[in-house]
Design an enzyme around this catalytic site. Sequence first.
Site, short mmCIF file in Angstrom:
data_model
loop_
_atom_site.label_atom_id
_atom_site.label_comp_id
_atom_site.label_asym_id
_atom_site.label_seq_id
_atom_site.Cartn_x
_atom_site.Cartn_y
_atom_site.Cartn_z
N CYS A 87 68.41 81.09 43.46
CA CYS A 87 69.28 82.29 43.66
C CYS A 87 68.68 83.54 44.16
O CYS A 87 68.68 83.39 45.35
CB CYS A 87 69.90 82.62 42.07
SG CYS A 87 71.47 83.59 42.11
N HIS A 196 71.51 77.43 39.97
CA HIS A 196 70.43 77.53 39.03
C HIS A 196 69.89 76.23 38.25
O HIS A 196 70.51 75.84 36.88
CB HIS A 196 70.58 78.38 37.81
CG HIS A 196 70.72 79.82 38.40
ND1 HIS A 196 69.78 80.53 38.12
CD2 HIS A 196 71.65 80.43 38.99
CE1 HIS A 196 69.98 81.65 38.58
NE2 HIS A 196 71.27 81.87 39.32
N GLU A 198 67.22 75.62 36.79
CA GLU A 198 66.55 75.79 35.23
C GLU A 198 67.69 75.83 34.26
O GLU A 198 66.92 75.98 33.06
CB GLU A 198 65.66 76.93 35.50
CG GLU A 198 66.42 78.46 35.36
CD GLU A 198 66.90 78.87 36.78
OE1 GLU A 198 67.32 79.86 36.84
OE2 GLU A 198 67.34 77.86 37.36
#
Length: 228
Positions: A87, A196, A198
Amino acid sequence: MSARIGVITFPGTLDDVDAARAVRYAGAEAVPLWHGDHDLQGVDAVVVPGGFSYGDYLRAGAIASLAPIMREVVDGAAKGLPVLGICNGFQILCEAGLLPGALTRNAKLHFVCRDQTLRVENSATAWTSGYAPGEEIVVPVKNAEGRFVATAQTLAELEGEGRVAFRYVGTNPNGSTNDIAGVTSANGRVVGLMPHPEHAIDLLTGPSVQGLGLFTSVLAAVAGAPAA
């Protein structure tokens, strides 16, 4: 001895803790790196996480790309250090010249936050080798300046050289050209994506665990072995 993966924190970074958690889930040691330092602390790879570094002033990622730690990242990448930008981290890598193109305001000028299906277009990078070519994964996307753009020549090179790492499937959340969600450097060591991964490592907090593959893939790259 486990691999050591650095996670950078800039003023305004939001997802460094999440990125460090993903690193630990993958089985590596997360090493915090401070934006004002000139020391990568001998890490085996670097994650440039998401957030709003320096409040997204000027352009998202523009100021952070000039931070002292990024000079070290650029030098390290030139020597083959694996680097992942997520991002805002993707924006920073583009601003630093490590990846081509730019991330601009979303097509409809709205912040987008949703679970998003991605297709893995290139599974031969340091961060994607654990996926099968064409595999689809679901991870969150959340951005206001996530529309990937590039010159016609750059787009032709990215497509022709297989350097589109991820592509949006179904709805394109931000109007990115050619549905591009992430790209890779020519040597496959530097990867950036807007969604994302994560936030997709644990079913308790994410839509899937499919984002973990990026972090386990780099462990294989660091060890010089195929990803599981």
